[in-house]
Design an enzyme around this catalytic site. Sequence first.
Site, PDB file in Angstrom:
ATOM      1  N   ASP A  88       0.853  -1.183   0.000  1.00 39.35           N
ATOM      2  CA  ASP A  88       0.000   0.000   0.000  1.00 39.35           C
ATOM      3  C   ASP A  88       0.887   1.230   0.000  1.00 39.35           C
ATOM      4  OD1 ASP A  88      -2.340   1.401  -0.105  1.00 39.35           O
ATOM      5  OD2 ASP A  88      -2.754   1.316   2.033  1.00 39.35           O
ATOM      6  N   GLY A  89       0.348   2.332  -0.479  1.00 44.75           N
ATOM      7  CA  GLY A  89       1.106   3.573  -0.498  1.00 44.75           C
ATOM      8  C   GLY A  89       0.179   4.740  -0.753  1.00 44.75           C
ATOM      9  N   GLU A 127       2.271   3.624  -4.438  1.00 40.79           N
ATOM     10  CA  GLU A 127       1.716   2.290  -4.680  1.00 40.79           C
ATOM     11  C   GLU A 127       2.688   1.462  -5.525  1.00 40.79           C
ATOM     12  OE1 GLU A 127      -0.956   1.014  -3.432  1.00 40.79           O
ATOM     13  OE2 GLU A 127      -2.516   2.525  -3.148  1.00 40.79           O
ATOM     14  N   ASP A 156      -4.242  -2.552  -3.460  1.00 40.19           N
ATOM     15  CA  ASP A 156      -5.570  -1.953  -3.574  1.00 40.19           C
ATOM     16  C   ASP A 156      -5.606  -0.892  -4.674  1.00 40.19           C
ATOM     17  OD1 ASP A 156      -4.256   0.196  -2.459  1.00 40.19           O
ATOM     18  OD2 ASP A 156      -5.279   0.103  -0.533  1.00 40.19           O
ATOM     19  N   HIS A 171      -8.990  -0.799   3.197  1.00 40.81           N
ATOM     20  CA  HIS A 171      -9.745  -0.460   4.412  1.00 40.81           C
ATOM     21  C   HIS A 171     -10.998  -1.333   4.561  1.00 40.81           C
ATOM     22  CE1 HIS A 171      -7.117   3.003   4.616  1.00 40.81           C
ATOM     23  NE2 HIS A 171      -7.471   3.317   3.390  1.00 40.81           N
ATOM     24  N   ASP A 209      -1.043   0.028   5.164  1.00 35.45           N
ATOM     25  CA  ASP A 209      -1.562   1.395   5.220  1.00 35.45           C
ATOM     26  C   ASP A 209      -1.000   2.132   6.429  1.00 35.45           C
ATOM     27  OD1 ASP A 209      -3.596   3.523   4.411  1.00 35.45           O
ATOM     28  OD2 ASP A 209      -4.230   3.082   6.455  1.00 35.45           O
TER      29      ASP A 209
END
Length: 254
Positions: free
Chosen positions: A100-101, A138, A160, A215, A225
């Site tokens: 994640d980023g 990301e 994501d 999330h 995250d």
Amino acid sequence: MSKKKKKSYYIIIKGHRPGLYRSWFGEGNEDGAADQVQGYPDAVYKGFYTKEEAQAWLKKFNPEKLPKNLLKLVGDLPASKEAESLKALLAEGKILIHTDGGANPNPGPGGYGVVLNYKGSKKELSGGFRLTTNNRMELLACIVGLEALKEKSNVVLFSDSQYIVNAIEKGWAKKWQKNNWKDKKGEQRSNYDLWAKLLPFCEKHAVEFKWVKGHAGNMDNERCDQLASQQARRKDLPVDKGYENAERLQGSLF
């Protein structure tokens, strides 16, 4: 005017005191859920109207990562399909990489987080930059995760970012590379420097990219995250040269 229905169950997975709370602000001398998350960096929590909703949400998490006092609430419910799927992939010898980023604001200070999982052993990686974008972080998370593998491996990488997953799985990124990273107008594609770094790792390893909703209770994605957010808040972050140099060059054209 109808009375608004109140949530009756609050699950705190990460907070001052994880557990199940029946009210947000507390009743009498008992603390509420709000007391457990206020002032706690990267708290993980959610409110529900019914116990069944709360149980269904908890099923999405790896039981090994849940506080013991929440395992009772899960009870004897069967493991979620997602958890069973991840377990099966690990049993096949696959390396699982969650990434994640992001940047806040976008563009702005940003960070990335990576969680590698192989046969029950986990490793976390993270970093950040003073000025960057969501997509760059990301992408960099994927690069850092694959770069950490020392030998040719079978990998399932979870992101994501539909931007990344679609570009790889639908072959868009390879087409961009064949066109020397130029779009139909002949202009340089955004983030080509990072795409150029990512594709060789996809050739070296057998990598399947899978999209995961952000999330949504996926514990490793939530952890990524948190790592990314923590890095983005650091002081004296380094320069994302690929981004800032491109911005400077673009500005010189006007």
